[in-house]
Scaffold this active site. Structure first.
Site, PDB file in Angstrom:
ATOM      1  N   LYS A  88       0.801  -1.235   0.000  1.00  0.00           N
ATOM      2  CA  LYS A  88       0.000   0.000   0.000  1.00  0.00           C
ATOM      3  C   LYS A  88       0.834   1.286   0.000  1.00  0.00           C
ATOM      4  CE  LYS A  88      -4.191  -1.645   2.315  1.00  0.00           C
ATOM      5  NZ  LYS A  88      -5.129  -1.387   3.405  1.00  0.00           N
ATOM      6  N   ASP A 124     -10.035   2.998   1.798  1.00  0.00           N
ATOM      7  CA  ASP A 124     -10.180   2.524   3.188  1.00  0.00           C
ATOM      8  C   ASP A 124     -10.964   3.524   4.044  1.00  0.00           C
ATOM      9  OD1 ASP A 124      -8.955   0.050   2.981  1.00  0.00           O
ATOM     10  OD2 ASP A 124      -6.970   0.799   3.510  1.00  0.00           O
ATOM     11  N   GLY A 149      -3.538   3.818  17.200  1.00  0.00           N
ATOM     12  CA  GLY A 149      -2.641   3.409  16.128  1.00  0.00           C
ATOM     13  C   GLY A 149      -2.154   4.596  15.325  1.00  0.00           C
ATOM     14  N   GLY A 151      -0.412   3.619  12.043  1.00  0.00           N
ATOM     15  CA  GLY A 151       0.038   2.999  10.799  1.00  0.00           C
ATOM     16  C   GLY A 151      -0.839   3.458   9.637  1.00  0.00           C
TER      17      GLY A 151
END
Ligand code: NDP
Length: 299
Positions: A88, A124, A149, A151
């Protein structure tokens, strides 16, 4: 470990007249994307017969083969691709044409073959947005949000929350410096809202009006013996919990939410939501979520 087969050994040609779609990743064997997309394509083909020639595949591609695989797949007749771990972010340096939303997110999960080259998108964030609306009946703009998170998935979530005008936004990550970099990069991309960087687990919502949402975008919970990323006893029962993890279907986080009677959801809706949006980009058609949801509902 034996070398994974080159993509060319997995798909050397498509039947004449077929249009290829595929997810590329490593590993890829467990991907549910072919089931979802082929179910939706079957439904589309009932409306427009040309879609009966569209087929979605899964292809294992090692990172070092991605750059040569992309033009070759186009030659073979592939017109749409999804990218998953580990491609990605790396694909950004290969592409010449990237949708601004994907640039802000720093990751691409969808490629469209357009005017002789691959254009990169990220669906996403939209997938998350659709899933949150379905799960909790409210848009991201209605919520005070805490993202766990920093990421790729967290970044897509944060950019989507900001783009939709969420209320307050806080971020908690194991590595605070990575969260700080994520916040700085979102600011550089034009998001001016104040984002609270939390240096330890606590409740950032007391005294803040409106509904609150916690999004788990860490990989904690993928393994059955992982600890929970956050102790929910710190929070009011009205706080909604969205765990991006869908396999396993319940994690320690969602189990605790269930125990405390908090509204919660796993990440299957997001998986379906991002797939719906990808197929809409490739086909230019409105895609129904139902066929995709049914294809993975027994999962
Ligand atoms: P990344 O590898 O980019 O990020 C992983 C994140 O998890 C980082 O913030 C990392 O913190 C944190 N983390 C990892 N291990 C630990 C640990 N032991 N303790 C605390 N934090 C930890 O992964 P992605 O962002 O791509 O994916 C994150 C999750 O989202 C995955 O579970 C993935 O399956 C899910 N996902 C779901 C989607 C869906 O459609 N439902 C779509 C995309 C992702 P640190 O920075 O400190 O390393």
């Amino acid at each position: 470990m034996p070398e994974p087969p080159l993509f060319i050994e997995q798909i050397s040609s498509l039947p004449p007249g077929d249009v290829g779609l595929a997810v590329l990743g490593q590993p890829i064997v467990h991907s549910l994307s072919p089931e979802m997309h082929n179910a939706a394509l079957l439904e589309l083909s009932r409306r427009e017969s040309k879609f009966s020639r569209w087929k979605y595949h899964k292809i294992e591609i090692a990172p070092e083969h991605l750059a040569q695989a992309l033009p070759r797949l186009a030659e073979l007749g592939f017109r749409g691709l999804n990218l998953t771990i580990p491609h990605k972010v790396d694909v950004l340096s290969i592409l010449e044409d990237i949708d601004p939303r994907a640039l802000v997110m720093g990751a691409v999960n969808t490629l469209l073959w357009k005017n002789g080259s691959w254009k990169g998108y990220n669906t996403d964030g939209e997938g998350l947005s659709r899933a949150v609306k379905i799960a909790f009946g409210k848009g991201l703009n209605d919520f005070n949000v805490l993202i766990l998170g920093a990421g790729g998935a967290a970044r897509a979530a944060a950019a989507q929350c900001l783009a939709e005008g969420c209320q307050n936004l806080a971020v908690l990550n194991r590595s605070a410096d990575r969260a700080q970099k994520m916040i700085e990069s979102l600011r550089e991309n034009g998001f001016s809202k104040r984002i609270e960087l939390m240096d330890r687990p606590r409740n950032p919502f007391p005294g803040i009006k409106g509904k609150s949402l916690i999004i788990n975008a860490t990989s904690l919970g993928l393994q059955m013996d992982d600890p929970t990323p956050l102790d929910l006893s710190l929070f009011e029962k009205s706080v909604c919990i969205y765990d991006m993890i869908y396999n396993p279907p319940m994690t320690k986080l969602t189990s605790q939410a269930k125990e405390y009677h908090m509204p919660y959801s796993n990440g299957l809706g997001m998986l379906v939501g991002q797939a719906v949006r990808s197929l809409e980009i490739w086909t230019g058609q409105k895609v129904s979520e139902d066929a995709m949801t049914n294809a993975v509902s027994s999962f």
